[in-house]
Enzyme design. Structure first.
Site, PDB file in Angstrom:
ATOM      1  N   ARG A  95      -1.797   7.035  11.754  1.00  0.00           N
ATOM      2  CA  ARG A  95      -0.883   8.136  11.451  1.00  0.00           C
ATOM      3  C   ARG A  95      -1.428   9.413  12.086  1.00  0.00           C
ATOM      4  NH1 ARG A  95       2.620   5.068  10.630  1.00  0.00           N
ATOM      5  NH2 ARG A  95       3.863   4.764   8.755  1.00  0.00           N
ATOM      6  N   HIS A 116       5.399   5.801  18.873  1.00  0.00           N
ATOM      7  CA  HIS A 116       5.362   5.092  17.582  1.00  0.00           C
ATOM      8  C   HIS A 116       5.961   3.685  17.740  1.00  0.00           C
ATOM      9  CE1 HIS A 116       5.175   5.702  12.970  1.00  0.00           C
ATOM     10  NE2 HIS A 116       5.042   4.413  13.276  1.00  0.00           N
TER      11      HIS A 116
HETATM   12  P1  NAP Z   1      -3.666  -1.219   4.154  1.00  0.00           P
HETATM   13  O1  NAP Z   1      -3.604  -2.716   4.063  1.00  0.00           O
HETATM   14  O2  NAP Z   1      -3.250  -0.405   2.993  1.00  0.00           O
HETATM   15  O3  NAP Z   1      -5.161  -0.857   4.573  1.00  0.00           O
HETATM   16  C1  NAP Z   1      -5.642   0.446   4.571  1.00  0.00           C
HETATM   17  C2  NAP Z   1      -7.130   0.428   4.889  1.00  0.00           C
HETATM   18  O4  NAP Z   1      -7.580   1.779   4.953  1.00  0.00           O
HETATM   19  C3  NAP Z   1      -7.951  -0.273   3.805  1.00  0.00           C
HETATM   20  O5  NAP Z   1      -9.009  -1.009   4.397  1.00  0.00           O
HETATM   21  C4  NAP Z   1      -8.508   0.906   3.008  1.00  0.00           C
HETATM   22  O6  NAP Z   1      -9.750   0.667   2.381  1.00  0.00           O
HETATM   23  C5  NAP Z   1      -8.701   1.919   4.102  1.00  0.00           C
HETATM   24  N1  NAP Z   1      -8.771   3.269   3.539  1.00  0.00           N
HETATM   25  C6  NAP Z   1      -7.814   3.937   2.856  1.00  0.00           C
HETATM   26  N2  NAP Z   1      -8.288   5.152   2.459  1.00  0.00           N
HETATM   27  C7  NAP Z   1      -9.552   5.217   2.907  1.00  0.00           C
HETATM   28  C8  NAP Z   1     -10.567   6.194   2.815  1.00  0.00           C
HETATM   29  N3  NAP Z   1     -10.354   7.372   2.174  1.00  0.00           N
HETATM   30  N4  NAP Z   1     -11.760   5.943   3.370  1.00  0.00           N
HETATM   31  C9  NAP Z   1     -11.983   4.762   4.003  1.00  0.00           C
HETATM   32  N5  NAP Z   1     -11.084   3.784   4.141  1.00  0.00           N
HETATM   33  C10 NAP Z   1      -9.869   4.017   3.594  1.00  0.00           C
HETATM   34  O7  NAP Z   1      -2.774  -0.707   5.392  1.00  0.00           O
HETATM   35  P2  NAP Z   1      -2.330  -1.532   6.697  1.00  0.00           P
HETATM   36  O8  NAP Z   1      -1.188  -2.393   6.407  1.00  0.00           O
HETATM   37  O9  NAP Z   1      -3.545  -2.121   7.322  1.00  0.00           O
HETATM   38  O10 NAP Z   1      -1.784  -0.320   7.590  1.00  0.00           O
HETATM   39  C11 NAP Z   1      -2.616   0.772   7.957  1.00  0.00           C
HETATM   40  C12 NAP Z   1      -1.762   1.918   8.469  1.00  0.00           C
HETATM   41  O11 NAP Z   1      -1.243   1.593   9.765  1.00  0.00           O
HETATM   42  C13 NAP Z   1      -0.505   2.190   7.647  1.00  0.00           C
HETATM   43  O12 NAP Z   1      -0.794   2.967   6.497  1.00  0.00           O
HETATM   44  C14 NAP Z   1       0.356   2.949   8.628  1.00  0.00           C
HETATM   45  O13 NAP Z   1       0.088   4.322   8.501  1.00  0.00           O
HETATM   46  C15 NAP Z   1      -0.130   2.448   9.996  1.00  0.00           C
HETATM   47  N6  NAP Z   1       0.909   1.704  10.720  1.00  0.00           N
HETATM   48  C16 NAP Z   1       1.321   2.149  11.937  1.00  0.00           C
HETATM   49  C17 NAP Z   1       2.281   1.448  12.655  1.00  0.00           C
HETATM   50  C18 NAP Z   1       2.691   1.896  14.024  1.00  0.00           C
HETATM   51  O14 NAP Z   1       3.650   1.363  14.595  1.00  0.00           O
HETATM   52  N7  NAP Z   1       2.001   2.859  14.632  1.00  0.00           N
HETATM   53  C19 NAP Z   1       2.837   0.285  12.120  1.00  0.00           C
HETATM   54  C20 NAP Z   1       2.412  -0.159  10.865  1.00  0.00           C
HETATM   55  C21 NAP Z   1       1.435   0.565  10.174  1.00  0.00           C
HETATM   56  P3  NAP Z   1      -9.929  -0.468   1.240  1.00  0.00           P
HETATM   57  O15 NAP Z   1      -9.920  -1.768   2.021  1.00  0.00           O
HETATM   58  O16 NAP Z   1     -11.246  -0.192   0.662  1.00  0.00           O
HETATM   59  O17 NAP Z   1      -8.746  -0.322   0.311  1.00  0.00           O
END
Ligand code: NAP
Length: 310
Positions: A225, A273
């Site tokens: 993001r 994006h």
């Molecule tokens: P997720 O499963 O919720 O994983 C988030 C990860 O971030 C987890 O490992 C979490 O730690 C870690 N995290 C959150 N807050 C943190 C902090 N303060 N310090 C350290 N680590 C932290 O999310 P996801 O499905 O992998 O997706 C990640 C992001 O990708 C989404 O939120 C979205 O913004 C982005 N995205 C972008 C696109 C695009 O097309 N560009 C598409 C889809 C998603 P824990 O494991 O300890 O909980």
């Protein structure tokens, strides 16, 4: 009894989702009504896109859950009118799309593909490409997407470190966590990939101080993001030569305004994006399974922790 499912997304999405959602809901055996419009008091579930019309959920008095089509939920997670469980999208389409986009951009920088693509000038420039095992890559975020990407890059042979909020163990990946782990993860990252959610804790995570921890010549790749990075600090680190390149898919303002300095910067690549799109067929199956679970009184998949913000 029939369940009433409201599809709240931009009008252009309806023709893409109507068929897949209908098929996936029929496969659950539930009786249902699926529509883009129905009286708020009759809605049981909302299939939600933040780009859709719905921002105020208070009139939806019998609502049981909101099922987001997006993985990132920063635009809805703090909505005070939302009083029911919120789920986010985790599915094959998003995972595979993100693996392919990140692997492509990591390999571009790892192999310095631009040096050849941009120099087709008749000059023979022999060089030995490095091996992936000699390229430390750090993934910030080890969730559904970070884990998938870390595994794929490790499978290509990269020396992968992953950072998360809480401790995580992943076969073949060096993992660190918490604020002290961040410094260790950045110090060894020749390429850093951001796959974190946008929360108050992650805003400006890459700033002047943390960018300085990266080795000179590092590359930043952000499909997470926009607010994860302090834009001015990133531009300063590129201009000083501390960073070699930034490949950015997400921005504080989207679409990225035409006069934004990222567009013209010779060491920034902007993609619109597109890293991982939600694909209707696989997403519809996740939505339908969650509705089935809710109706059966079973735990929902991919539930958002609204206090944590993701
Ligand atoms: P997720 O499963 O919720 O994983 C988030 C990860 O971030 C987890 O490992 C979490 O730690 C870690 N995290 C959150 N807050 C943190 C902090 N303060 N310090 C350290 N680590 C932290 O999310 P996801 O499905 O992998 O997706 C990640 C992001 O990708 C989404 O939120 C979205 O913004 C982005 N995205 C972008 C696109 C695009 O097309 N560009 C598409 C889809 C998603 P824990 O494991 O300890 O909980």
């Amino acid at each position: 009894m029939s369940v009433n499912v409201l599809f709240s997304a931009p009008p252009d999405d309806w023709p893409l989702y109507e068929g897949p959602l209908g098929r996936a809901l029929r496969a659950t055996g539930l009786r249902f009504k699926l529509a883009t419009d129905m009286p708020p008091g009759q809605v049981d579930y909302i299939v939600y896109s933040p780009k859709g019309p719905l921002q105020d959920f208070s009139a939806h008095t019998r609502l049981k859950a909101v099922l987001s089509l997006w993985a990132g939920v920063e635009r809805i997670v703090a909505n005070p009118t939302l009083k029911v469980p919120l789920t986010r999208m985790v599915d094959h389409g998003l995972r595979q799309g993100m693996i392919e986009w990140v692997a492509g951009h990591v390999l571009r920088h790892h192999l310095d593909i631009d040096a050849h693509v941009l120099n087709q000038d008749g000059v023979w420039r022999p060089c030995t490409p490095p091996l992936a095992e000699d390229r430390p890559v750090t993934i910030l975020g080890l969730g559904a997407l970070g884990r998938a990407v870390a595994g794929a890059l490790a499978g290509l042979g990269f020396d992968v470190t992953g950072w998360s909020r809480t401790p995580r163990r992943i076969e073949g990946i060096r993992t660190v966590h918490g604020p002290e782990g961040l410094a260790r993860a950045l110090e060894r990252a020749e390429i850093v990939v951001l796959l974190l959610p946008d929360t108050p804790e992650t805003e400006n995570l890459l700033n002047a101080e943390t960018l300085a921890l990266l080795p000179r010549g590092a590359v930043v790749i952000n499909p997470g993001r926009g607010p994860l990075i302090d834009d001015a600090a990133l531009l300063a680190a590129l201009d000083s030569g501390h960073l070699r390149h930034a490949t950015l898919d997400v921005f504080r303002t989207e679409p990225l305004p035409p006069d934004h300095p990222f567009w013209a910067h010779p060491r920034v690549t902007v993609t619109p994006h597109v890293a991982a799109e939600t694909r209707p067929e696989s997403a519809a199956r996740v939505i339908a399974e969650n509705i089935r679970r809710a109706e059966a009184g079973e735990a929902l998949l991919h539930l958002v922790d609204r206090d944590r913000g993701y």
